[in-house]
Design an enzyme around this catalytic site. Structure first.
Site, PDB file in Angstrom:
ATOM      1  N   CYS A  24       0.843  -0.908   0.695  1.00 37.25           N
ATOM      2  CA  CYS A  24      -0.667  -0.430   0.039  1.00 37.25           C
ATOM      3  C   CYS A  24       0.500   1.439  -0.451  1.00 37.25           C
ATOM      4  O   CYS A  24       1.636   1.927   1.111  1.00 37.25           O
ATOM      5  CB  CYS A  24      -0.996   0.017   1.075  1.00 37.25           C
ATOM      6  SG  CYS A  24      -1.904   1.746   1.233  1.00 37.25           S
ATOM      7  N   LYS A  51     -10.805  -9.239   4.978  1.00 37.83           N
ATOM      8  CA  LYS A  51     -10.645  -8.019   6.298  1.00 37.83           C
ATOM      9  C   LYS A  51     -11.244  -8.378   7.299  1.00 37.83           C
ATOM     10  O   LYS A  51     -12.371  -8.768   7.620  1.00 37.83           O
ATOM     11  CB  LYS A  51     -11.236  -6.933   5.928  1.00 37.83           C
ATOM     12  CG  LYS A  51     -10.789  -6.053   5.136  1.00 37.83           C
ATOM     13  CD  LYS A  51     -11.111  -5.232   4.820  1.00 37.83           C
ATOM     14  CE  LYS A  51     -10.860  -4.231   2.951  1.00 37.83           C
ATOM     15  NZ  LYS A  51     -11.594  -3.597   2.149  1.00 37.83           N
ATOM     16  N   GLU A  76      -6.738   7.498   6.604  1.00 35.68           N
ATOM     17  CA  GLU A  76      -6.753   8.914   5.761  1.00 35.68           C
ATOM     18  C   GLU A  76      -5.410   8.553   6.319  1.00 35.68           C
ATOM     19  O   GLU A  76      -5.268   9.740   7.052  1.00 35.68           O
ATOM     20  CB  GLU A  76      -7.523   9.827   6.032  1.00 35.68           C
ATOM     21  CG  GLU A  76      -9.278   9.009   5.665  1.00 35.68           C
ATOM     22  CD  GLU A  76      -8.812   9.261   3.807  1.00 35.68           C
ATOM     23  OE1 GLU A  76      -8.418   9.840   3.404  1.00 35.68           O
ATOM     24  OE2 GLU A  76      -9.645   7.499   3.777  1.00 35.68           O
ATOM     25  N   SER A  77      -4.703   8.171   5.118  1.00 30.83           N
ATOM     26  CA  SER A  77      -3.151   8.314   5.165  1.00 30.83           C
ATOM     27  C   SER A  77      -2.425  10.408   5.410  1.00 30.83           C
ATOM     28  O   SER A  77      -1.338  10.525   5.763  1.00 30.83           O
ATOM     29  CB  SER A  77      -1.843   7.977   4.260  1.00 30.83           C
ATOM     30  OG  SER A  77      -3.222   8.553   3.000  1.00 30.83           O
TER      31      SER A  77
END
Ligand SMILES: N[C@@H](CCC(=O)N[C@@H](CS)C(=O)NCC(=O)O)C(=O)O
Length: 234
Positions: A24, A51, A76-77
Site C-alpha cells: 500500500c 478483512k 486516512e493517510s
C-alpha cells in the site's frame, strides 16, 4: 480487554501501531514520516482480501493505513501524516501558511497520480493501457513545472510532499522492467527528484526487501494488458 477487541498480536508494546499492507503506497507515506521523525512504531499487516472484523471496526472505509495511537484509531493517510507532523519534530510542512496549503495540494495531486497508476495496471487492453500511460506522463509534466532546483520538492528540506511521492515513484521501477512507457521523457527535474527519493533511507525502508517481487506477483494477478505483457516477458 482492548476497547476495539484487537487480537493479542495487535496489542503491542509500542504506543503507535500502523495497520498496514505490504504494497500500500498510502501506508508507505505514514511509515516514511514516522522514520523521518525517528518515532518507533509497530507495523501490523492486514489481509485486505479478507478483512478481519476488528479492523473494520477501526477503519470506517475498510482501508489501510490506520494509525493506532495508544489504541485510538486515526484513518486516512494524509490525516495521519498531518497528525504526526503536529506532534513530532522535525516539522516536515513549511512554516508559511500559503506554502503549507500548496504542499497539501501537491500531496493530493500525488493521490491523483496513484489513482491513474491503478487505472494503468488494470487497463483492459493495449489501447487503454497506452491512454492511461499518457495520462500519467501528462501528470508528471505538471509536476515538472511545479518543481524547483531540488533536490527535494521545495528545496533542501524533505517535506510531506516528498513522503507522498517516494511511494508513487516506486511503482515505476517495476513498470520499467516490463517496458519503456515514456512516463518521464524529457522531465529532468522529475527524474532527478525520483532518484533523490529512491536514495532516501526512510523511503527505502518503508517497504520489505521483496517489494518488487510482491508487486510483480500482484500485477500478474490483474487481468488485462499489463499482465499480458508481463507474462509475455516470461
Ligand atoms: N484515501 C485513503 C486511501 C487508502 C487506500 O486506498 N488503501 C487501500 C490499500 S493501498 C485499501 O485499503 N484498499 C482496500 C479496499 O479499498 O477495500 C488514504 O489516503 O489513506
Amino acid at each position: 480487554m482492548h476497547p476495539f477487541d484487537l487480537p493479542a498480536s495487535a496489542t503491542l508494546s509500542s504506543p503507535l501501531t500502523l495497520l498496514s499492507h505490504a504494497l500500500c503506497p498510502y501506508v508507505q507515506r505514514a511509515a516514511i514520516v514516522l522514520a523521518e521523525k525517528g518515532v518507533a512504531f509497530e507495523r501490523q499487516d492486514i489481509d485486505l482480501a479478507c478483512k478481519p472484523d476488528w479492523f473494520l471496526q477501526l477503519s470506517p472505509l475498510g482501508k489501510t493505513p490506520v494509525l493506532l495511537v495508544a489504541g485510538q484509531p486515526v484513518f486516512e493517510s494524509a490525516v495521519i501524516c498531518e497528525y504526526l507532523d503536529e506532534v513530532h519534530l522535525p516539522r516536515l510542512h513549511p512554516q508559511d501558511a500559503l506554502q503549507r496549503a500548496q504542499h497539501r495540494a501537491w500531496m493530493e495531486f500525488g493521490s491523483t497520480i496513484l489513482a491513474a497508476i491503478a487505472g494503468f495496471y488494470t487497463a483492459a487492453d493495449e489501447a487503454v493501457l497506452q491512454a492511461k500511460a499518457g495520462v500519467i506522463a501528462a501528470q508528471f509534466a505538471q509536476v515538472e513545472r511545479a518543481l524547483g532546483a531540488g533536490p527535494y520538492f521545495s528545496g533542501s528540506n524533505f517535506t510531506l510532499v516528498d513522503a507522498v511521492f517516494g511511494p508513487v515513484f516506486r511503482y515505476f521501477n517495476v513498470f520499467e522492467r516490463i517496458d519503456d512507457f515514456g512516463f518521464f521523457t524529457d522531465l529532468h527535474r522529475v527524474q532527478a527528484w525520483r532518484h533523490q527519493l529512491a536514495a532516501r533511507a526512510s523511503v527505502q525502508q518503508a517497504v520489505r526487501a521483496d517489494y518488487p517481487e510482491l508487486l510483480q506477483a500482484f500485477l500478474l494477478k490483474r487481468p488485462g494488458a499489463l499482465s499480458t505483457r508481463l507474462r509475455a516477458r516470461g
